[in-house]
Scaffold this motif. Sequence first.
Motif, PDB file in Angstrom:
ATOM      1  N   VAL A 194       0.856  -1.190   0.000  1.00  0.00           N
ATOM      2  CA  VAL A 194       0.000   0.000   0.000  1.00  0.00           C
ATOM      3  C   VAL A 194       0.898   1.248   0.000  1.00  0.00           C
ATOM      4  CG1 VAL A 194      -1.861   1.205   1.209  1.00  0.00           C
ATOM      5  CG2 VAL A 194      -1.771  -1.293   1.260  1.00  0.00           C
ATOM      6  N   SER A 195       0.747   2.080  -1.020  1.00  0.00           N
ATOM      7  CA  SER A 195       1.631   3.246  -1.197  1.00  0.00           C
ATOM      8  C   SER A 195       1.524   4.228  -0.045  1.00  0.00           C
ATOM      9  CB  SER A 195       1.255   4.010  -2.467  1.00  0.00           C
ATOM     10  OG  SER A 195       1.321   3.160  -3.550  1.00  0.00           O
ATOM     11  N   SER A 196       2.674   4.769   0.321  1.00  0.00           N
ATOM     12  CA  SER A 196       2.671   5.802   1.359  1.00  0.00           C
ATOM     13  C   SER A 196       3.836   6.757   1.110  1.00  0.00           C
ATOM     14  CB  SER A 196       2.789   5.158   2.741  1.00  0.00           C
ATOM     15  OG  SER A 196       4.017   4.482   2.839  1.00  0.00           O
ATOM     16  N   GLY A 197       3.948   7.773   1.954  1.00  0.00           N
ATOM     17  CA  GLY A 197       5.068   8.721   1.919  1.00  0.00           C
ATOM     18  C   GLY A 197       5.327   9.288   0.538  1.00  0.00           C
ATOM     19  N   PRO A 198       6.564   9.156   0.032  1.00  0.00           N
ATOM     20  CA  PRO A 198       6.938   9.828  -1.222  1.00  0.00           C
ATOM     21  C   PRO A 198       6.083   9.405  -2.417  1.00  0.00           C
ATOM     22  CG  PRO A 198       8.687   8.341  -0.452  1.00  0.00           C
ATOM     23  CD  PRO A 198       7.685   8.428   0.638  1.00  0.00           C
ATOM     24  N   LEU A 199       5.493   8.211  -2.366  1.00  0.00           N
ATOM     25  CA  LEU A 199       4.679   7.760  -3.504  1.00  0.00           C
ATOM     26  C   LEU A 199       3.397   8.584  -3.644  1.00  0.00           C
ATOM     27  CD1 LEU A 199       4.964   3.862  -3.342  1.00  0.00           C
ATOM     28  CD2 LEU A 199       6.085   5.407  -4.935  1.00  0.00           C
ATOM     29  N   ILE A 237       4.379   0.616   1.390  1.00  0.00           N
ATOM     30  CA  ILE A 237       5.546   0.708   0.504  1.00  0.00           C
ATOM     31  C   ILE A 237       5.865   2.184   0.215  1.00  0.00           C
ATOM     32  CG2 ILE A 237       5.367  -1.563  -0.585  1.00  0.00           C
ATOM     33  CD1 ILE A 237       3.977  -0.207  -2.972  1.00  0.00           C
ATOM     34  N   THR A 238       7.154   2.478   0.086  1.00  0.00           N
ATOM     35  CA  THR A 238       7.549   3.861  -0.173  1.00  0.00           C
ATOM     36  C   THR A 238       8.301   3.992  -1.495  1.00  0.00           C
ATOM     37  OG1 THR A 238       9.456   3.451   1.197  1.00  0.00           O
ATOM     38  CG2 THR A 238       7.654   4.617   2.249  1.00  0.00           C
ATOM     39  N   ASP A 239       8.412   2.884  -2.237  1.00  0.00           N
ATOM     40  CA  ASP A 239       8.964   2.944  -3.594  1.00  0.00           C
ATOM     41  C   ASP A 239       8.105   2.041  -4.472  1.00  0.00           C
ATOM     42  OD1 ASP A 239      10.218   0.215  -4.098  1.00  0.00           O
ATOM     43  OD2 ASP A 239      11.098   0.748  -2.172  1.00  0.00           O
ATOM     44  N   PRO A 240       8.206   2.154  -5.802  1.00  0.00           N
ATOM     45  CA  PRO A 240       7.241   1.443  -6.650  1.00  0.00           C
ATOM     46  C   PRO A 240       7.366  -0.088  -6.610  1.00  0.00           C
ATOM     47  CG  PRO A 240       8.484   3.083  -7.906  1.00  0.00           C
ATOM     48  CD  PRO A 240       9.106   3.016  -6.569  1.00  0.00           C
ATOM     49  N   PRO A 243       8.196  -5.088  -1.562  1.00  0.00           N
ATOM     50  CA  PRO A 243       8.794  -6.423  -1.404  1.00  0.00           C
ATOM     51  C   PRO A 243       8.636  -7.315  -2.636  1.00  0.00           C
ATOM     52  CG  PRO A 243       6.834  -6.178  -0.023  1.00  0.00           C
ATOM     53  CD  PRO A 243       6.982  -4.898  -0.760  1.00  0.00           C
ATOM     54  N   SER A 244       8.002  -6.809  -3.717  1.00  0.00           N
ATOM     55  CA  SER A 244       7.810  -7.667  -4.897  1.00  0.00           C
ATOM     56  C   SER A 244       9.142  -8.042  -5.545  1.00  0.00           C
ATOM     57  CB  SER A 244       6.907  -6.974  -5.921  1.00  0.00           C
ATOM     58  OG  SER A 244       7.581  -5.854  -6.451  1.00  0.00           O
ATOM     59  N   ILE A 245      10.198  -7.283  -5.242  1.00  0.00           N
ATOM     60  CA  ILE A 245      11.496  -7.619  -5.863  1.00  0.00           C
ATOM     61  C   ILE A 245      12.449  -8.303  -4.871  1.00  0.00           C
ATOM     62  CG2 ILE A 245      11.426  -5.873  -7.694  1.00  0.00           C
ATOM     63  CD1 ILE A 245      13.237  -4.123  -5.849  1.00  0.00           C
ATOM     64  N   THR A 246      11.925  -8.615  -3.689  1.00  0.00           N
ATOM     65  CA  THR A 246      12.796  -9.314  -2.727  1.00  0.00           C
ATOM     66  C   THR A 246      12.204 -10.637  -2.246  1.00  0.00           C
ATOM     67  OG1 THR A 246      11.803  -7.972  -0.979  1.00  0.00           O
ATOM     68  CG2 THR A 246      13.955  -7.236  -1.804  1.00  0.00           C
ATOM     69  N   GLU A 247      10.884 -10.772  -2.328  1.00  0.00           N
ATOM     70  CA  GLU A 247      10.250 -11.990  -1.806  1.00  0.00           C
ATOM     71  C   GLU A 247      10.387 -13.125  -2.816  1.00  0.00           C
ATOM     72  OE1 GLU A 247       8.830 -12.616   1.197  1.00  0.00           O
ATOM     73  OE2 GLU A 247       9.549 -10.615   1.777  1.00  0.00           O
ATOM     74  N   THR A 248      11.090 -14.179  -2.423  1.00  0.00           N
ATOM     75  CA  THR A 248      11.374 -15.266  -3.377  1.00  0.00           C
ATOM     76  C   THR A 248      10.168 -16.150  -3.637  1.00  0.00           C
ATOM     77  OG1 THR A 248      12.256 -16.414  -1.484  1.00  0.00           O
ATOM     78  CG2 THR A 248      13.875 -15.455  -2.992  1.00  0.00           C
ATOM     79  N   GLU A 249       9.301 -16.305  -2.644  1.00  0.00           N
ATOM     80  CA  GLU A 249       8.230 -17.300  -2.838  1.00  0.00           C
ATOM     81  C   GLU A 249       7.060 -16.797  -3.713  1.00  0.00           C
ATOM     82  OE1 GLU A 249       5.579 -16.526   1.195  1.00  0.00           O
ATOM     83  OE2 GLU A 249       6.704 -18.392   0.977  1.00  0.00           O
ATOM     84  N   ALA A 262       4.800  -0.938 -14.761  1.00  0.00           N
ATOM     85  CA  ALA A 262       5.446  -1.060 -13.441  1.00  0.00           C
ATOM     86  C   ALA A 262       5.640  -2.543 -13.119  1.00  0.00           C
ATOM     87  CB  ALA A 262       4.592  -0.382 -12.377  1.00  0.00           C
ATOM     88  N   GLY A 263       4.662  -3.362 -13.521  1.00  0.00           N
ATOM     89  CA  GLY A 263       4.759  -4.808 -13.285  1.00  0.00           C
ATOM     90  C   GLY A 263       5.927  -5.402 -14.059  1.00  0.00           C
ATOM     91  N   GLU A 264       6.075  -4.962 -15.304  1.00  0.00           N
ATOM     92  CA  GLU A 264       7.184  -5.482 -16.120  1.00  0.00           C
ATOM     93  C   GLU A 264       8.527  -5.056 -15.525  1.00  0.00           C
ATOM     94  OE1 GLU A 264       4.591  -5.604 -20.240  1.00  0.00           O
ATOM     95  OE2 GLU A 264       5.905  -3.889 -19.867  1.00  0.00           O
ATOM     96  N   ALA A 265       8.541  -3.843 -14.935  1.00  0.00           N
ATOM     97  CA  ALA A 265       9.782  -3.367 -14.298  1.00  0.00           C
ATOM     98  C   ALA A 265      10.125  -4.244 -13.095  1.00  0.00           C
ATOM     99  CB  ALA A 265       9.620  -1.915 -13.875  1.00  0.00           C
ATOM    100  N   VAL A 266       9.103  -4.712 -12.396  1.00  0.00           N
ATOM    101  CA  VAL A 266       9.338  -5.617 -11.259  1.00  0.00           C
ATOM    102  C   VAL A 266      10.065  -6.868 -11.762  1.00  0.00           C
ATOM    103  CG1 VAL A 266       8.156  -7.206  -9.667  1.00  0.00           C
ATOM    104  CG2 VAL A 266       7.432  -4.820  -9.796  1.00  0.00           C
ATOM    105  N   ASN A 267       9.542  -7.417 -12.849  1.00  0.00           N
ATOM    106  CA  ASN A 267      10.172  -8.648 -13.380  1.00  0.00           C
ATOM    107  C   ASN A 267      11.607  -8.404 -13.825  1.00  0.00           C
ATOM    108  OD1 ASN A 267       8.529 -10.757 -12.877  1.00  0.00           O
ATOM    109  ND2 ASN A 267       7.392 -10.642 -14.811  1.00  0.00           N
ATOM    110  N   ARG A 268      11.864  -7.236 -14.408  1.00  0.00           N
ATOM    111  CA  ARG A 268      13.253  -6.942 -14.831  1.00  0.00           C
ATOM    112  C   ARG A 268      14.172  -6.905 -13.609  1.00  0.00           C
ATOM    113  NH1 ARG A 268      10.824  -3.579 -18.557  1.00  0.00           N
ATOM    114  NH2 ARG A 268      11.085  -1.730 -17.256  1.00  0.00           N
ATOM    115  N   LYS A 269      13.703  -6.264 -12.549  1.00  0.00           N
ATOM    116  CA  LYS A 269      14.508  -6.171 -11.310  1.00  0.00           C
ATOM    117  C   LYS A 269      14.755  -7.563 -10.743  1.00  0.00           C
ATOM    118  CE  LYS A 269      14.921  -1.724 -10.041  1.00  0.00           C
ATOM    119  NZ  LYS A 269      16.135  -1.085  -9.582  1.00  0.00           N
TER     120      LYS A 269
END
Length: 522
Positions: A194-199, A237-240, A243-249, A262-269
């Motif tokens: 859920v977006s917060s702060g700078p987002l 979350i405070t960036d786009p 945890p989608s780019i750190t959670e392995t499961e 933004a979703g495709e950027a997640v996959n690239r990361k």
Amino acid sequence: MAFVQHYRCGAVVLQSTVNLIQQVIKAADFISDTLYLPLPLLPNPSSDIATNHKDTLLERQTSYIEYLSNLFHDFRQIIPKLDIRVLVPILPGTCPAPLSRPIEVIVSSYPDISQTEASPTYRILSERILSHKYIFLPETTISKTYLFQETDIWHVGCHKHAVVGGTFDHLHQGHYLLLAATALYSSSSCLVGVSSGPLLKDKVLRELVEPLEQRCIKVKELLQDMRPGLKLDIVSITDPYGPSITETELDCLIVSEETLKAGEAVNRKRLESGMSQLYIHKIPIIAGTNNKLSSTQQRNNILGIYREQPPTQKRKQKCMPYVIGLTGGTCSGKTSIATYLGSKGAYIINCDRLGHESYKSGTPTFHRLVESFGTSLLDHNGSIDRKSLANIVFSDADKLNLLNQIVWPAIADLMQECITEALREGVKVCVVDAAVMLEAGWEDNVDELWVAFVPENHGIERLMQRNGLSEETARDRISSQMNNEEKIARANVVICSLWEQEITNKQVDCAWDSLFERIIKL
Ligand SMILES: CC(=O)SCCNC(=O)CCNC(=O)[C@H](O)C(C)(C)COP(=O)(O)OP(=O)(O)OC[C@H]1O[C@@H](n2cnc3c(N)ncnc32)[C@H](O)[C@@H]1OP(=O)(O)O
């Protein structure tokens, strides 16, 4: 005309999807706030699909989401005020958690309650409701082919761990669809960022975004209503990426047409860090009045609309004239709003002006100011030079505090005199225009509170231009006042003067027109 009893929350139990929209519209006559719509698996008479095959399950789920998308679109167009929540069957072995809103009435197309209770549709609800009233809503033509079947067992979740992100502000049918898809595609857990702060920084009407905690609770309630038993992890979350780019499961990501990139950027990361790619499900956008349904539109809809607030700080004894407290930071457009209200017949009490009057030469307040701030404050006529006083107090919080302690009681007395004068003149509505009304704790002098605002940066720009101040001085002045969010949280009516005067006036018209309904109730 027959009296129709209204219930705040109800469920509609149908025998089939034929005439669904019409049935929901009819049921909406009895339900004012929340309508739960349990939907067993969509009947698919021509299909002999083996539902345990993953691809086929995926296809069925995708077509179900498309079906929901059309439904939500129609609900939005036809019954926009009602919160309609679709419920899917609960997985076997899942603890049927209570629904977030207690169901008071069941509106059913089955002729009697025992048939209703035996139906596959009711089974979705059965262990999640307590006592309720029953209303039979006859359905004229039901084709046997489309009846919900006992065999319509829902297989949820072709993935295990889904992730979805968003601001989730003022939840609307678009969010409902996104979250319904998240709940349906995952069989085990669901991570929501859920977006917060700078987002939120660049969001239009950011000041009206609901507090983070409230947004998280609403998302949680909705997901628990739809899929009790699904493990939920709702994080800020405070960036786009969150945890989608750190959670392995994680194995799937739900996006809307707008957030696909933004979703495709997640996959690239994830690829860069050697992690598995997420299966991306793209959910259609639901159209609203101006093209797409959006939270910005929802926030816009709040402007000029009266909303109840706890009455604690308001005037206890309601009596004429009815008093509106109008407040707002410096350069918030408050003065032009007051002028417009004056043109509509309101009696305006300008507290800035009363402040100046309160320390006219020779008054007790004048003497106290000179004692406290010294004679350097006086101009060549021996009067208080407000420019000098402003320079002293706006750069020193303690001095501003001292000024306020001296001046506010005198202004409050003058304000009461004005209200008494208005009463003598038979005035119905007074507007007390006071820049720092909340800081002064004057809410108990008014019947309702209207707050004018512009985003802080616009306020600073306006102040620099209007008063020829440096950016730093303008910032000091604005930060000496309560911030927009705090004021808005206490407002009965919020007015934003960011755009043309006409748009501000429309918001004022709206608040003014509804005002008389409240005055009549006194
Ligand atoms: C509870 C109330 O709201 S009463 C109305 C506000 N007045 C007060 O609080 C009294 C103390 N203030 C004053 O005496 C004067 O405002 C001074 C001396 C500080 C400045 O005088 P002036 O330069 O003539 O400015 P003026 O009185 O028009 O106020 C200018 C701005 O200062 C702001 N301001 C005024 N008083 C205060 C205060 N106590 N704290 C913070 N900001 C204030 C107002 O928002 C106003 O902005 P606006 O014109 O966009 O609404």
